[in-house]
Design a protein around this motif. Structure first.
Motif, PDB file in Angstrom:
ATOM      1  N   PRO A 803       2.359  -6.479   0.997  1.00  0.00           N
ATOM      2  CA  PRO A 803       1.689  -5.486   0.334  1.00  0.00           C
ATOM      3  C   PRO A 803       2.521  -5.000  -0.793  1.00  0.00           C
ATOM      4  O   PRO A 803       3.673  -5.096  -0.604  1.00  0.00           O
ATOM      5  CB  PRO A 803       1.049  -4.372   1.318  1.00  0.00           C
ATOM      6  N   ASN A 804       1.833  -4.608  -1.925  1.00  0.00           N
ATOM      7  CA  ASN A 804       2.525  -3.827  -3.081  1.00  0.00           C
ATOM      8  C   ASN A 804       3.377  -4.739  -4.052  1.00  0.00           C
ATOM      9  O   ASN A 804       4.116  -4.028  -4.621  1.00  0.00           O
ATOM     10  CB  ASN A 804       3.479  -2.589  -2.418  1.00  0.00           C
ATOM     11  N   ALA A 848       4.512  -2.662   4.453  1.00  0.00           N
ATOM     12  CA  ALA A 848       4.053  -2.058   3.071  1.00  0.00           C
ATOM     13  C   ALA A 848       5.354  -1.668   2.238  1.00  0.00           C
ATOM     14  O   ALA A 848       5.475  -1.874   1.316  1.00  0.00           O
ATOM     15  CB  ALA A 848       2.985  -1.258   3.372  1.00  0.00           C
TER      16      ALA A 848
END
Length: 864
Positions: A803-804, A848
Motif C-alpha cells: 500500500p501507499n 501500510a
C-alpha cells in the motif's frame, strides 16, 4: 589453460587488478592466469588495431596493455602476427542439436563464442526447462535463446490458416511474456514458414509488444525474400514502429534473378526507417546460396494443416494442378532460380544418394527432361516421401557485397550445429565467419578488417543487449578469438561442406581455452545467458560494504533521505539499509545487529532449493506420498499426499495440518482439512514451508543451516552470521516437521537481496541458477495483500504490491513477522532492508507503514 576461479574472492582480486592497471601505467609483474603477448588487438569497436598484450584473470579480461605484461604464474601465449579480437557473436544460429553436440565444434571452430538460437520463428517451448537442461549438461559457447512466434502459434492454433480468437491471442501473448521472463532475448518470426505465414500483421505486433515491454528485440525471416521482398521489408519496419521494438531483418537477401539488384531499394527502406527513428538492423551470411526445406517451393495455402492435409489435397485433381502451378512459379521466379541445377539437396533421409545432387541430377537419374514442370513433380514426390532440405543457389554476389557494406549489417551464419558425416549441409555451417575475414576482407576488400570484426562483435552485442561482451576491454568477459589475418579462410564448399576453417589459432570462452593452437579442446565453458531485468553490474561488496561517497554521487537526495529517516523515528523500525548499484546509499539503526528473520527464512529456503532442483536432486513434481512425507495424528490423507513439492513452494499444498512456529492468527485462519485439493488454492501456510525444509534435508542429505552457510553465507561474505549462535530448529507436539528460524543482520540480508537483484550471480560465480531466480520470483497466485506469490517470495504484479507506493511489476521481497523486509527491485538494482526488533513485544511496523517508507525512499531518487 585459463584456470576457473572457485571462489568469488577470485573475481574481486581480478577486478582490483584490472582497475589498478587501467588507472595506472604500472604494467610490470602481476598475477594473471593467461597473457596473450605480441598480438594486434582489434577491440570490436571499429577502431584500427594496435599492438598490445592482453591478460586474463578468471573469466575476465584483466588488462589490455601497449606495454609488455609479466606474471610469474601466467600461461603465456605468443601471438605475434595474429589478431586478438572479441569472440564472434552469431546473430542467427540453429543450435537445436546442442543437446547432442554440446561442445558445438562447428561453431566454436569459426571463432563463435556466443550463439543466438531460436531464429525464424522456431524455438523451444516452454523455454525454462530447455534452458535448465542446457545448464545442467553444459555448453561449449555461450547460448542465448529467442521466443519463436511459429512455436507459440503452433502450440495454440496448430497449423490453422485463420486469425486467432481473442482468447487465443491472449494466450499467445502470455506465452511470449513468459518466455521473455524466463530469459529470452527477443521474439523471432518466420513469416515464410508455417504457421507464421498465416499470421496477419496485427497479431505479430501484439506479440512483439510483449517482447518490447521486456526490452527484447524483433528478428524476422521476412514474409517474402523474392518478388515480395519490398512489401515484406515494409511490413517488418511497420511492426517495429507500432510495437516500438528494435528490428533485425535476419539473413537479409534478395532471392531470384528477377530481384537481383533490388538490395539498393531494400537498404534505402532501412535508411529511411532509421532516419525516421525506427531502429532497424540486418544480419547476413556471406554466401550466394540459401538453405531451407523443400516445402518452401510450395504455396503456403497448400500446406495448411500440415503434411497430411497437403497429401489429401494432392488427391483432388483440381487442387493438385493448382499446387503444381504454384511450385512451377516458384521454381522459375523465386527460390528455384529458374534452373533445376540451382536446387541442390542437402539432407534426404529417404535417399541419401541424392545428398549433394540437384533437382536436375534427380530428373536425369529418372530419365526425365529437366524442366520446371518436371521439377514441380519431383518436389511433390520428395514431400510425399518425407521431405528434404535443400541448398538454393539463387543470390547475386553484388547484392551480397552491397548488404555486407551497410553499416548496420551484422554477421549471422544461419548455420545448424553439425559434425562430419551428417548429411550435405550448407558450407555456412562450418565457415561463415572465417569466410567474411578471408574472402570478403582480405581477398575482395569489401570491408576493412576492423569493420568486419565490429559486425561480428560489438554491433550484435549491442543489438541483443549482451553486457560486457563484444569488446576487448578490461573487466569484460574473456570471450576472445585469435586468428591469422593472412591465412584465415573457410574451407567448406558446396561440393565438400564438412571441412573446418583455417587460421583460427585460439578461442577463449569465459576465460577458458576452447581452441588452443588450432586444436579443439572439447570443453564446455559457455554459459546459458538470459535476458532479464536483473542487473549486470559488477560492483559487489567484499568483506565490508562500500558506500557511495555521498548519496548524491549515487543519484540520491540527502535531504529526502533525511525525511525517510524521520518517518522511521515515528515507527518501531530498528534498522534500514539502502543498497543501490552494489554500494550503500544510506543506513541507519542497528544494521549490524542480528534479529530473528521469521518468515524471511522461507525465501532463503527457496534460494537453497534452486541449485538442487537444477541439478535434479529435488524434483518439483514429486508428491508427498512418493517422498514418504506424513505427519502425526491426524496424519495426511491420500488426497493430501498428492501435493507436489512445487505446491509447497507456492503455498498451494491443500494440507492444513497444524504447524510449528505459526502465529495464533495464522492458526485461526487455517482452512479446514480437506477443504481444497492440492494445487488449487493459495494459503500462506507454515506447514508447507516446514515440510519443504524436511524434504530439502531428506533429498539432499544436507542440513538447511549447513547448506546456508556453505552456499550463501560463506560465498557472500556475510559479516555477522555465526551458524552456532544464529540458527536453531524449533520442535513441538503439533507437527513432526520442525521450523528452522534464522537470525541475520540487515547488512547480511542486503547481501542476500543483492544476490537476487543480480540474478543469482555474485561476482563471476552463479551462486543460484539464474533460471531459478527468474522462476521463483514470478507470481503464481494473487494474494490478499496485493501482488502475487512465487516460490516463497512475495511479488509485485498487476501494479499491486505494498500500500501507499507503486513498484514495478517483477519487484519482489522476503517478508517476515511484524515488518521484516528484504525488498528487491532488480530493474533499478536496488535493495531496501527493513528490520524491527521482534525480541521485544512492541516491535512492529505494518505493511501500510512500510509502503509509506518505501515511497519516501524512492522519492529521494534523483530523476535522470
Amino acid at each position: 589453460m585459463a584456470s576457473k576461479p572457485h571462489l568469488p574472492s577470485r573475481f574481486f582480486a581480478c577486478q582490483l587488478l584490472a582497475a589498478f592497471l587501467v588507472f595506472t601505467s604500472l604494467v610490470g609483474a602481476a598475477e594473471f592466469d593467461v597473457i596473450l603477448t605480441g598480438g594486434t588487438v582489434i577491440d570490436g569497436t571499429g577502431a584500427k588495431g594496435f599492438r598490445a598484450d592482453v591478460a586474463l584473470c578468471g573469466q575476465r579480461i584483466a588488462a589490455v596493455s601497449r606495454k609488455p605484461l609479466r606474471s610469474s604464474n601466467a600461461h603465456v601465449i605468443e601471438v605475434n602476427g595474429l589478431v586478438i579480437a572479441p569472440g564472434f557473436i552469431d546473430m542467427h544460429a540453429h543450435i537445436d542439436p546442442i543437446t547432442r553436440l554440446p561442445e558445438a565444434r562447428s561453431m566454436v571452430s569459426q571463432g563463435v563464442t556466443t550463439a543466438i538460437g531460436g531464429p525464424d520463428g522456431s524455438a523451444p517451448w516452454p523455454l525454462a526447462p530447455y534452458l535448465q537442461q542446457l545448464e545442467q549438461q553444459g555448453v561449449g559457447p555461450n547460448v542465448c535463446l529467442l521466443v519463436g512466434h511459429n512455436s507459440v502459434r503452433r502450440a495454440v492454433m496448430a497449423l490453422d490458416d485463420r486469425a486467432p480468437t481473442a482468447a487465443e491471442l491472449a494466450r499467445m501473448r502470455a506465452m511470449v511474456a513468459e518466455a521473455m521472463d524466463d530469459g529470452a532475448w527477443g521474439i523471432s518470426t518466420g513469416l515464410k514458414y508455417l504457421p507464421g505465414s498465416f499470421a496477419k500483421i496485427d497479431e505479430v505486433i501484439a506479440l512483439s509488444r510483449e517482447a518490447a515491454a521486456r526490452d527484447g528485440y524483433y528478428t524476422s525471416h521476412l514474409r517474402e525474400e523474392g518478388l515480395g521482398v519490398m512489401d515484406a521489408v515494409k511490413e517488418a519496419i511497420e511492426i517495429g514502429r507500432q510495437a516500438k521494438i528494435p528490428i533485425v531483418l535476419t539473413h537479409h537477401k534478395v532471392i531470384g534473378q528477377p530481384m537481383w539488384g533490388k538490395s539498393r531499394e531494400t537498404l534505402a527502406l532501412v535508411d529511411a526507417a532509421r532516419k525516421a527513428g525506427i531502429d532497424v538492423m540486418m544480419d547476413q551470411y556471406p554466401y550466394t546460396a540459401t538453405y531451407t526445406g523443400i516445402t518452401v517451393l510450395v504455396p503456403a495455402w497448400a500446406r495448411a494443416g500440415g503434411t497430411a492435409k497437403f497429401k489429401m489435397r494432392l488427391k483432388d485433381s483440381v487442387l493438385r494442378a493448382k499446387i503444381k502451378k504454384g511450385i512451377i512459379f516458384n521454381i522459375v521466379n523465386d527460390r528455384g532460380g529458374g534452373d533445376l541445377r540451382r536446387v541442390q539437396f542437402g539432407l534426404v533421409k529417404w535417399q541419401r544418394a541424392l545428398e549433394g545432387k540437384t533437382l536436375h541430377d534427380w530428373a536425369m537419374m529418372k530419365g526425365l527432361r529437366p524442366t520446371p514442370e518436371t521439377g514441380a513433380e519431383l518436389v511433390i514426390e520428395a514431400i510425399q516421401k518425407g521431405g528434404a532440405s535443400c541448398i538454393y543457389h539463387v543470390l547475386d554476389e553484388d547484392d551480397v557485397a552491397r548488404i555486407m557494406r551497410h553499416p548496420f549489417t551484422m554477421v549471422g551464419s544461419d548455420g545448424r550445429l553439425t559434425e562430419p558425416g551428417t548429411g550435405h549441409p550448407h558450407p555456412r555451417w562450418y565457415g561463415a565467419f572465417p569466410r567474411v575475414l578471408g574472402h570478403y576482407v582480405r581477398e575482395k576488400k569489401i570491408l576493412p578488417l576492423a569493420e568486419a570484426v565490429r559486425k561480428m562483435t560489438s554491433l550484435p552485442a549491442a543489438r541483443v543487449g549482451l553486457g560486457q561482451r563484444g569488446q576487448v576491454k578490461p573487466g569484460w568477459f574473456a570471450d576472445l578469438v585469435v586468428f591469422d589475418p593472412k591465412t584465415v579462410i573457410d574451407k567448406a564448399t558446396f561440393e565438400k561442406p564438412h571441412q573446418y576453417p583455417d587460421g583460427i589459432h585460439h578461442v577463449f570462452i569465459n576465460g577458458t581455452l576452447a581452441i588452443e593452437g588450432g586444436k579443439f579442446l572439447k570443453v564446455r565453458a559457455g554459459k546459458v545467458l538470459r535476458r532479464a531485468s536483473h542487473s549486470q553490474a559488477t560492483m559487489f561488496p567484499g568483506k565490508d560494504w562500500e558506500r557511495w561517497a555521498t548519496p548524491q554521487a549515487g543519484g540520491w537526495s540527502t535531504e529526502k533521505l533525511k525525511a525517510a529517516r524521520a518517518h522511521t523515528a515515528t515507527l518501531k523500525t530498528a534498522a534500514v539499509m539502502i543498497v543501490h548499484g552494489g554500494k550503500v546509499v544510506d543506513e541507519w539503526g542497528e544494521t549490524k545487529r542480528v534479529f530473528n528473520c521469521h518468515s524471511m527464512r522461507k525465501s532463503i529456503l527457496s534460494a537453497l532449493y534452486g541449485p538442487h532442483v537444477w541439478a535434479g536432486t529435488i524434483k518439483r513434481s514429486s508428491t508427498l506420498g512418493e517422498l514418504g512425507i506424513d505427519d502425526n495424528a491426524p496424519s495426511l490423507t491420500d488426497v493430501e499426499k498428492k501435493a507436489a513439492v512445487a505446491d509447497l513452494l507456492k503455498a498451494r499444498s491443500g494440507v492444513y495440518h497444524p504447524a510449528l512456529y505459526e502465529t495464533k492468527g495464522m492458526a485461526a485462519k487455517r482452512p479446514k482439512r480437506g477443504s481444497h485439493a492440492p494445487g488449487t488454492f493459495w494459503y500462506y501456510n507454515n506447514w508447507d514451508f516446514n515440510a519443504a525444509c524436511a524434504i530439502f534435508e531428506n533429498q539432499t542429505g544436507h542440513g538447511v543451516f549447513e547448506e546456508f552457510e556453505k552456499r550463501l553465507a560463506g560465498p557472500l561474505n556475510m559479516q555477522d552470521f555465526v551458524r552456532a549462535k544464529h540458527t536453531q530448529y524449533v520442535t513441538g507436539s503439533d507437527s513432526v516437521h520442525p521450523a528452522y528460524p534464522f537470525q541475520l543482520s540487515a547488512r547480511d540480508l542486503a547481501r542476500f537481496g543483492l544476490l537476487f537483484a543480480r540474478g543469482g550471480r555474485w561476482g563471476d560465480q552463479q551462486i543460484i541458477p539464474h533460471g531459478w531466480v527468474t522462476e521463483s520470483t514470478r507470481p503464481y497466485s494473487t494474494t490478499e495483500r496485493g501482488g502475487g506469490y512465487g516460490y516463497m517470495w512475495w511479488v509485485a504484479a498487476n501494479g499491486k504490491f505494498y500500500p501507499n507506493v507503486t513498484l514495478p511489476d517483477g519487484a519482489f521481497s522476503a517478508n517476515g513477522y511484524r515488518g521484516h523486509k528484504v525488498l528487491v527491485i532488480p530493474q533499478w538494482d536496488l535493495i531496501i532492508v527493513h528490520r524491527v526488533n521482534t525480541f521485544e513485544q512492541e516491535g512492529s511496523v505494518s505493511t501500510a507503514e512500510f509502503g509509506k517508507l518505501v515511497k519516501l525512499i524512492l522519492d529521494a531518487r534523483l530523476k535522470n
